[in-house]
Design an enzyme around this catalytic site. Structure first.
Site, mmCIF file in Angstrom:
data_model
loop_
_atom_site.group_PDB
_atom_site.id
_atom_site.type_symbol
_atom_site.label_atom_id
_atom_site.label_comp_id
_atom_site.label_asym_id
_atom_site.label_seq_id
_atom_site.Cartn_x
_atom_site.Cartn_y
_atom_site.Cartn_z
ATOM 1 N N GLU A 18 0.819 -1.214 0.000
ATOM 2 C CA GLU A 18 0.000 0.000 0.000
ATOM 3 C C GLU A 18 0.860 1.274 0.000
ATOM 4 O O GLU A 18 0.544 2.247 -0.688
ATOM 5 C CB GLU A 18 -0.927 0.020 1.228
ATOM 6 C CG GLU A 18 -2.012 -1.045 1.222
ATOM 7 C CD GLU A 18 -1.538 -2.406 1.753
ATOM 8 O OE1 GLU A 18 -0.316 -2.589 1.956
ATOM 9 O OE2 GLU A 18 -2.389 -3.290 1.949
ATOM 10 N N HIS A 696 22.488 2.874 -18.043
ATOM 11 C CA HIS A 696 21.478 3.292 -17.073
ATOM 12 C C HIS A 696 20.735 4.554 -17.480
ATOM 13 O O HIS A 696 19.751 4.924 -16.852
ATOM 14 C CB HIS A 696 22.108 3.500 -15.695
ATOM 15 C CG HIS A 696 22.622 2.215 -15.116
ATOM 16 N ND1 HIS A 696 23.893 1.760 -15.362
ATOM 17 C CD2 HIS A 696 22.033 1.288 -14.346
ATOM 18 C CE1 HIS A 696 24.056 0.605 -14.744
ATOM 19 N NE2 HIS A 696 22.954 0.292 -14.128
#
Ligand code: GLN
Ligand code: ZN
Length: 757
Positions: A18, A696
């Protein structure tokens, strides 16, 4: 004489993640600050209730974090890098997340692994000018919140010495220990303020005690804890992830009220502490594994604890080995695990019950816990005997391995000649690390297939189309050793684990990796085998599309081990050996199918290094052997590659060389080929491809940069040994930058080929 129970921390993302979802919405401006605070409060409340229900006496506060508890500690002591220009006392939520994730002007704090776990913390930045101040708003509010809930709280914070140690010096070298005199008064103030709230105990973690700590640092413990003890707060010194037995005298002399030791990682230290700990101190023992998913053998633990409880009485505390942060939250929500396997497991919630149950047993006798102990006994017996776990053929196969099973038939010089005769590669051959951009279509096809809405035939067609596309592009780019692109793989460990026996997967077994990112490591519960070929069909198909040697792609045994929850009934080295043999079956099948180049990725080999240097050699020996076993009995002419990332290999280069891969591709570009400096001292014997550009970011490197890096490499690596490739796989990149970067890479390789021919 009641036994006290406590934990160092509980998972904080929520049973269904959550917090992750809410925080990510907040970042996208789809949730408000109040939404985040509400979810956080709810999780803390749930966590407290779970602990209360399980009989945990001292509930930690400070273990919860919106991003990272080490960042929270930096905020707590006001150590926010000046470059951000933030006011520590009035740090907003927005600014807090900017420290973690960067903003338009400033890059984020660096991130690195928390000891040898897969959790990443934000690295404090220390400079001579770093200043400190107690910023207590958040911690005090959380303590009050917990007290209002009627629980006894034990604030848990990272200690001053560990915090300094774990940071990095920025802007000029200096001894970060020099900051201690400024930092210590802030810790004193924090303890005083905590005490004023009515808190009796605080846990101060100094996990660095399990490392090889220079005496200069060890010498500071007396001073630090002498000052902190003066506040009158009772201090539990928290240690974990290794033995601190060597520091028994140091700890005995500290004016702390107790010490916590990790009896899962280092059970041998218990006798030292039970025998010699001063009788003014509490001994907290962690027998419930905070870092793994296995149910405890309660009777066995009880038998160890009982005499200890008789001796120490209420000075014995029972806990988990380390914070439960590193374990998934609740086994109860898993619906798909086999019921037999489920019986062997315990996640965070179940571990709380185990701790509570041990307390009841010690306080009230075994009759009070007979059903819990019977269930634990049953699980122990089932794990010892289950045919799901124990496979005679696996054990026999390992026992029958000849002593030199892990040696190639010939030395590298002979092999590379045989390989060259078959492969005919040019000077400075070009290749990639395996994956190509994972487009939305690829992901959707995989997801639909998994859900059952895409038929096997349609899925296969979709993947083949992708493979054909990737091969075609590599032909156009003129890459010498192409790959099939790994479109069929969601994750490099899960993909193989799902096809091996001995592995299982959870639905909700998430563990925080960093910030809102969680991983769901597979569980290796039993002897590992490979029932049938895993990659041969894809690689063979790719090979039919090109005359160039198609590189087969596998994840190596050490990485398969390192990124999973591993069974604890046999040594990790043996589990690794089993995976190596399963992979070897695949390697030989690939070879049989005509694949002449096979890459066995080991990006995780370095992170498996033990915390203490003295244990490195033993680890590197078995890790290297398992890697070699995975390619045992291939022909001299079959070329074995490996790949590693996350730099910092300088100190283990000899061990990497001993893996004896014919070719290693390795991440280097981000450090401007720093790795190569180590080559001046240690001549890497086989072929090597130091990555020439960082994957990246979408940034395309310039021709000059690529030339610079390769010229630099050519100074220390013989041109016949040098390969040209990116740093790592390209799956997180998009096509335009991938194509552009590879085009340049091949162009530069060709120029240098001409120049040095
Ligand atoms: N073959 C893998 C890939 O290209 C390697 C990934 C890694 O090193 N982490 O994606
Ligand atoms: Zn990599």
């Amino acid at each position: 004489m009641a036994i006290t129970t406590h934990i160092s921390g509980f998972p904080r993302v929520g049973a269904k993640r959550e917090l992750k979802f809410c925080v990510e919405k907040y970042w996208k401006n789809e949730a408000s600050e109040q939404d985040v605070l509400n979810v956080a409060k709810e999780i803390r409340s749930i966590n407290r209730n779970l602990q209360k229900a399980a009989g945990i006496d001292l509930v930690p506060v400070g273990d919860f974090s919106l991003y990272d508890h080490v960042l929270d500690t930096q905020v707590l002591v006001g150590a926010i890098p000046a470059r951000f220009g933030f006011d520590a006392q009035n740090l907003s939520m927005k600014q807090y997340f900017e420290l973690a994730r960067g903003n338009k002007e400033q890059p984020a704090l660096e991130m690195t692994k928390w000891f040898d776990t897969n959790y990443h913390y934000l690295v404090p930045e220390w400079s001579e000018n770093t200043t400190f101040q107690a910023v207590l708003g958040n911690l005090k509010a959380q303590i009050s919140e917990a007290l209002a809930d009627g629980v006894k709280v034990k604030p848990t914070i990272v200690g001053a010495l560990s915090l300094l140690w774990l940071g990095k010096t920025k802007g000029g070298e200096f001894n970060r220990l020099n900051l201690l005199d400024k930092l210590l008064p802030v810790y004193v103030e924090i303890l005083n303020e905590i005490k004023a709230l009515g808190v009796e105990w605080v846990q101060i973690d100094e996990p660095i005690l399990a490392l090889d700590l220079p005496s200069e640092w060890l010498n500071q413990f007396q001073k630090v804890y002498g000052e902190l003890a003066k506040t009158g707060v009772k201090i539990l010194l928290g240690t974990y992830f290794g033995s601190v037995a060597e520091h028994i005298d140091l700890i005995n002399n500290l004016p702390v009220a107790g010490v916590h030791i990790d009896c899962v990682r280092a059970p041998e230290q218990l006798s030292v502490f039970s025998g010699s700990l001063k009788d003014d101190k509490v001994l907290s023992v962690g027998f419930i594994d905070g870092r793994n998913v296995w149910r405890a053998n309660l009777r066995q633990v009880f038998d160890i604890l009982k005499p200890l409880a008789d001796k120490l009485g209420s000075r014995l505390w029972v806990s988990s080995s380390c914070s439960l942060l590193h374990s998934p939250q609740d086994l109860g929500v898993e619906e798909k695990l086999s019921s037999e396997i489920k019986e062997w497991l315990a996640f965070g919630v179940q571990k709380l019950s185990e701790i509570g149950c041990l307390k009841t047993a010690l306080n009230n006798g075994l009759d009070a816990v007979s059903s819990e102990f019977a269930a634990s006994d049953k699980a122990v017996a089932s794990r010892a005997n289950s045919p799901l776990i124990h496979k005679a053929e696996v054990k026999q196969r390992i026992a029958a391995l000849p002593a030199n099973a892990d040696k190639r038939q010939s030395d590298f010089a002979t092999r590379i000649k045989a390989q060259q005769a078959v492969l005919n590669l040019p000077l400075l051959p070009t290749t990639t690390i395996g994956s190509f951009p994972q487009t939305t279509e690829i992901r959707q096809a995989r997801a639909a297939f998994k859900k059952g809405t895409l038929s096997a035939a349609d899925y296969e067609a979709a993947m083949k189309k992708e493979i054909a596309y990737v091969v075609q592009i590599q032909e156009e780019l003129d890459i010498d050793v192409p790959v099939h692109g790994e479109a069929e793989r969601n994750d490099m460990v899960e993909y193989f684990g799902e096809q091996m026996d001995g592995y299982t997967f959870t639905q909700f077994g998430w563990v925080q990796s960093y910030g809102s990112r969680c991983v769901k490591p597979p569980i290796i519960f039993g002897d590992v085998t490979r029932p049938k070929a895993m990659t041969v069909a894809w690689s063979s198909y790719a090979q039919t599309l090109t005359r160039r040697p198609m590189k087969g792609m596998l994840t190596g045994p050490v990485t398969m081990l390192q990124w999973s929850f591993v069974r604890n009934d046999i040594p990790r080295s043996q589990v690794c050996e089993q995976i190596a043999l399963a992979l070897n079956d695949e390697v030989l099948d690939l070879e049989k199918a005509g694949i002449k180049v096979i890459q066995i990725d080991e990006p995780a080999i370095r992170e498996g290094l033990p915390l203490k240097r003295a244990d490195w050699d033993a680890y590197l020996a078995w890790a290297g052997r398992c890697f070699r076993l995975s390619s045992m009995s291939v022909a001299d002419s079959t070329q074995i590659h490996t790949h590693m990332c996350y730099s910092e290999f300088n100190d283990i280069l000899p061990a990497i060389a001993a893996m004896d891969a014919d070719v290693i591709t390795i991440e280097t570009s981000r450090s401007d080929m720093e790795l190569l400096d180590a080559f001046v001292k240690f001549k890497y014997p086989n072929d090597i491809g130091p990555g020439v550009y960082d994957i990246h970011s979408p940034r395309v490197p310039s021709e000059e940069e690529l030339t610079h890096l390769l010229e630099k490499a050519l100074k220390v690596i013989p041109k016949e040994r040098l390969w040209v490739n990116p740093d790592c796989g390209l799956k997180t990149r998009a096509w335009p930058e991938t194509r552009a970067a590879l085009e340049l890479m091949v162009k530069v390789a060709k120029q240098l080929r001409q120049k040095y021919a």
